[in-house]
Structures are given as C-alpha cells and as structure tokens.
Motif scaffolding. Structure first.
Motif: not given
Length: 542
Positions: A154-180
């Motif tokens: 179905n249609y979704g949000q431009s941010t992507g699905s919550a399910q995949m957004l959770r995975f890439v957010t966690e992955h980004t923090e694990i690998v890069h840990h943005p400092p702000y």
C-alpha cells in the motif's frame, strides 16, 4: 600497512571533531528495543528515527541551515494526504479520507525468498543450506511478523516503513554514532534519487558545487540541466585535497564565473571514489571537515562503497592480512565517516544497499539533521512518494528477521574479503601484463574501480595529436582487442576542461577472475600497439 582505526576524539568545541562514549553496539540492540514502545508498523504509519535511536544526552544540536536552503525547498509545505495518515491509528476509526486501495485486491497471497544463513554466504551454500522465508499477506494480523504484504504494497510514508527505518537507524548508530543530538534517517529510492532531491534542496540555477576533479559522471550530469556547474577540486592518491579546496573558495572571483557566488556545497565520495578508487584517510577527512567549518560548507557524503573497504594490499607473494576478528574490530578497521565527525549537522550522508545487497532493490537512506531530513521528506512526498514496499519487505525479512545486525555485519565482512580477492586479482594482472613504461596505478583500498594512469606524453605522435585524440586511440585499440574500459575524460567535473592527465577506469566487480586477467592483458597489448613499444623493443634488440 595496518588498517586505520575509528576516530577517538573527546573534544566538543565548535572547531574540533567529537565522539561520545555511549555508543550503541550490536549486543545492545535487544535491550534498547525492550525499553522502547511497541513499533507501529501499520499502513502508512508515521515513523521517525527518534523512536529508535539513543536520546543523545550531552550532545550538541545541529546548526540551522535556513541560509543554505533553496527558495523551492523553503517553500515546500507538508503533504495534506500524508499527514492525515496519522489518524489511522485511532481505534475503531472508519477511514473514508485517504486514497488507500483495499489490500483485498492485491493479487499476491505470499512471497517466498530463499536466503543464506551466516556464515554460509556463497551461492552454492545458499542452495544447499539456505532457508526459505515466507511473506504472507496478513502476517501481522496472524501474529507471524510485524511486516507483511498488505502493508508493504500500500501507500507509505516518505520516511520509509517503520520496520526498515528502525533497522537503518540502529545500524547508523552502531557504525557511525553521529556526535550531535538531532540526527535523523530517511529511506530513499537509492542514492541517485536522493542526490537529485538534495540538489533541489540546496541549489539555484547559476550555482557552482564543489566535487573531486574526476567525479561520478551521473552526479555532474544530474546537476548541469538544473543550471548548476561543478568546480573540480584537485586530487591525489587519497582523493580530494583540502588545501586546493581552501584555495578555490578563498580566491573565488564571482566576475570570472558569471557572477556566481562562491560555492558552499561539496559533493564527495570518500571511500573507493568513483571513478578513481581513491579513499580519503582518517586524517584527510578531518582536514576536509575542518575546511568545511572554516568556509561554512555543507557536505553531501555519498558512500555506496563504504563497506567495500578492503584488506591492505600486500602484493602477489606476501601473506594475507587476517580479517577483523569481531564485529567491533571490523567497524574499527573502517576509515571513519564524515558523519561520525560531524558535530555541526553539516553532512548529509547518502547510504545505499545497491553495492552490498542488490542495485535493483532501489533502496537506501540518508542521515542528516532533523531540519534537513524534514525538508527532504517534503520533496519526497511530491516526487518519489515512498520507497518500494516490496523492496523494503524483502530486505526486512533478510536483514531483520533472518540475519539481524550481527548477521548483516558478518555479510559485510564476507563482502570485504570477496572484494579484496577481486582487487588483488586485477592488480596482479596489471603487474603482469601492463607496460610500466607508460602505465601506473595505486591499488585501491575500497570500492570496485581501478584507475590506471597513462603517460600520454610518450606517444610517438604526441606532437601531432591532442591528449583526447590519443585517449580515443587507446580506447578503440582496446575495443578492437576485445576489452572495454572507461575513458577518464568522461568523469571530468568541469566541462571543456580535459585536464593534463590521462586515465582509464576499469572495474573488477563482476567479471570472473580469469576474464579480468584476460581483459587486462588485452588492454596491455593495446597500449603496446598504440605506443609502438614492441617496435621499440625489437629495434633496440637489433
């Protein structure tokens, strides 16, 4: 050569690069999730990285970028229809408002995919021991999964699905840990689409953007029809030179550039740069970031090859360097990203699954400050709308339900080894078959491209032919012998400026090892013929 380690700087002033100690690890994900609210993954569900990342205590907030946003971007308003989707979570609500088709009429009942189980990643092992994951239409209602066909199609949000957004957010923090503190992720339809939207957010017709002097041709070709020109920054074996970047901006003459203001947007590919294969060292990235702070530059960090950083090149007769022994060792062996150094929120990082999973998925994500991601979403809502639901669903089954963060890192370590073998193979072939009299190269540290420099000044007819004519002669001589390469001039950032060096780009990503060696041998024969090296050798022998 020991692989570079991750950045370990504790300072937090505006002019220095900072990291923080409370970094999320793979093992810390389950505990994080256990304390978080239950994920809402329904149709067109609103999602934000704030739901899935650490709170960022003690970190600074990003700077504001209102002065860098284009008039088009500043004028964009939220989508009325997308915004109304938030009411779909109200219990008992009967929706007559949105244009969501009924999933009853989605002609798919289930999708079966067969995937490898770590560490058995080869095609043969997947055939023999891989597992079949079934994706049903109503898995969520039946309690089998938190993502299914009736939502994904179905249609979704431009941010992507919550399910995949959770995975890439966690992955980004694990690998890069943005400092702000206020960083966000947003799913994309791949990095090319994301770059197009980024240009529209930041650029106005008549602007110049900064790039490496040899740059990804699509990045330049996307900008030019918008009336935006590229200004090439000189490079060495580590990529972009910060001092030349400083010189361009410090000495900018608007009158000499049709009245254009000095450029402030930098597009760079720091790891395995396309086309040169150059990888910026940790120190080089720190210098580029400090130059960006000095001149208030905003950086588009395009990193499709970040996880294709390879083992150190040791030559054909040297012993192999051991692979990283753990997930943390693997992450520490990667040259740290510009995002990991970004205390200002002046980096938009473009990530992609294209080079590490499959380009046909057309799925990636950006990471930037909350303000910039919000603007990016406004552009997406009226263009790409949302990333492909089936692509998100398939990757969710693979990355989340089968591998998890641990298995995904195992896969990336496997990719590191496989690309190291391919890089070594093409370098060995170059050492064996290319004439050193006219050809030279540096073994790439990342990516899938090998950049070969040709000393065109040694061409026997150089007085009567231009560099571009000699380049074309070599190109066609190689084709006549059965090898296709890419001309270096195709990747020049500045139109009408051929530069003073001649290069050819080759790739070691797809062809089998024996075919790569054969292709390089044919290219070497083409060089010998064009430069008449065999005739010279025979004449010398007589």
């Amino acid at each position: 050569m020991v692989p570079p380690t991750a950045l370990e700087v504790q300072s937090t002033t505006d002019t220095q690069i900072a990291t923080f100690s409370d970094k999320l690890s793979v093992n810390g994900v389950p505990a994080r999730r256990s304390k978080a609210p239950k994920i809402n993954g329904g149709v067109a569900a609103h999602a934000s990285s704030d739901m899935f990342k650490s709170p960022g205590h003690g970190k600074p907030r990003a700077k504001r970028w209102d002065h860098r946003l284009s008039e088009e971007s500043s004028a964009r308003e939220p989508s009325s229809l997308k915004g109304a989707a938030k009411y779909l979570t109200i219990p008992g609500l009967i929706s007559l408002g949105g244009g969501l088709p009924s999933s009853q009429y989605f002609p798919l009942e289930h999708i079966d995919i067969k995937v490898p189980i770590p560490p058995h990643f080869s095609e043969q092992e997947t055939k023999e021991s891989g597992i079949v994951k079934r994706i049903g239409k109503h898995d969520m209602a039946e309690g089998k999964s938190i993502y299914d066909i009736h939502v994904a199609l179905n249609y979704g949000q431009s941010t992507g699905s919550a399910q995949m957004l959770r995975f890439v957010t966690e992955h980004t923090e694990i690998v890069h840990h943005p400092p702000y503190k206020d960083w966000q992720c947003c799913m994309t339809v791949g990095s090319t689409s994301a770059l197009d939207l980024a240009y529209r957010m930041f650029c106005t017709r008549g602007d110049y953007i900064l790039t490496e002097e040899y740059t990804f041709s699509t990045a330049a070709e996307t900008a030019r029809p918008m009336g935006v020109q590229c200004m090439g920054v000189k490079m060495d074996e580590q990529g972009l030179l910060p001092l030349h970047l400083d010189s361009i901006i410090s000495n900018w003459d608007s009158a000499a550039h049709d009245g254009a203001a000095k450029p402030w947007l930098l597009y760079t590919v720091p790891s395995g740069q396309n086309p040169t294969g150059a990888t910026q060292s940790k120190q080089r990235r720190k210098e580029i970031y400090r130059m960006a702070q000095k001149h208030d530059i905003y950086i588009l960090e395009d990193e499709p090859y970040f996880f294709l950083q390879m083992q150190p090149y040791t030559g054909p007769d040297a012993p192999d360097v051991p692979l990283p022994s753990s997930h943390s060792a693997f992450i520490d062996a990667l040259v740290p990203s510009l995002l990991s150094m970004d205390i200002d929120g002046r980096v938009m990082r473009l990530d992609s699954f294209s080079k590490v999973i499959a380009p046909g998925m057309r799925l990636g994500w950006i990471t930037a400050s909350e303000q910039i991601v919000e603007r990016f979403v406004r552009h997406s809502e009226v263009s790409t709308q949302n990333p492909s639901g089936p692509s998100q669903l398939i990757l969710f089954k693979l990355l989340e339900e089968t591998w998890g963060h641990s298995g995904y890192l195992d896969w990336l370590i496997n990719i590191r080894l496989e690309y190291t073998k391919r890089r070594d193979n093409i370098c060995y072939a170059c050492e064996r078959y290319l004439p050193r009299e006219v050809a030279s190269w540096n073994p790439p540290m990342a990516g899938m491209f090998h950049w070969i420099k040709i000393d065109w000044q040694k061409h026997p007819s150089k007085e009567g032919k231009s560099m571009l004519e000699i380049e074309d002669e070599i190109f066609h001589a190689a084709i006549d012998r059965g090898t296709l390469t890419s001309k270096g001039s195709w990747f020049r950032a500045e139109t009408g400026n051929p530069g003073d060096g001649m290069f050819f780009r080759t790739t070691f990503a797809a062809a089998p090892a024996d075919k790569v060696a054969e292709a390089i041998e044919r290219f070497g024969n083409a060089l010998r013929a064009v430069f008449r090296l065999e005739e010279a050798a025979n004449g010398h022998a007589q």
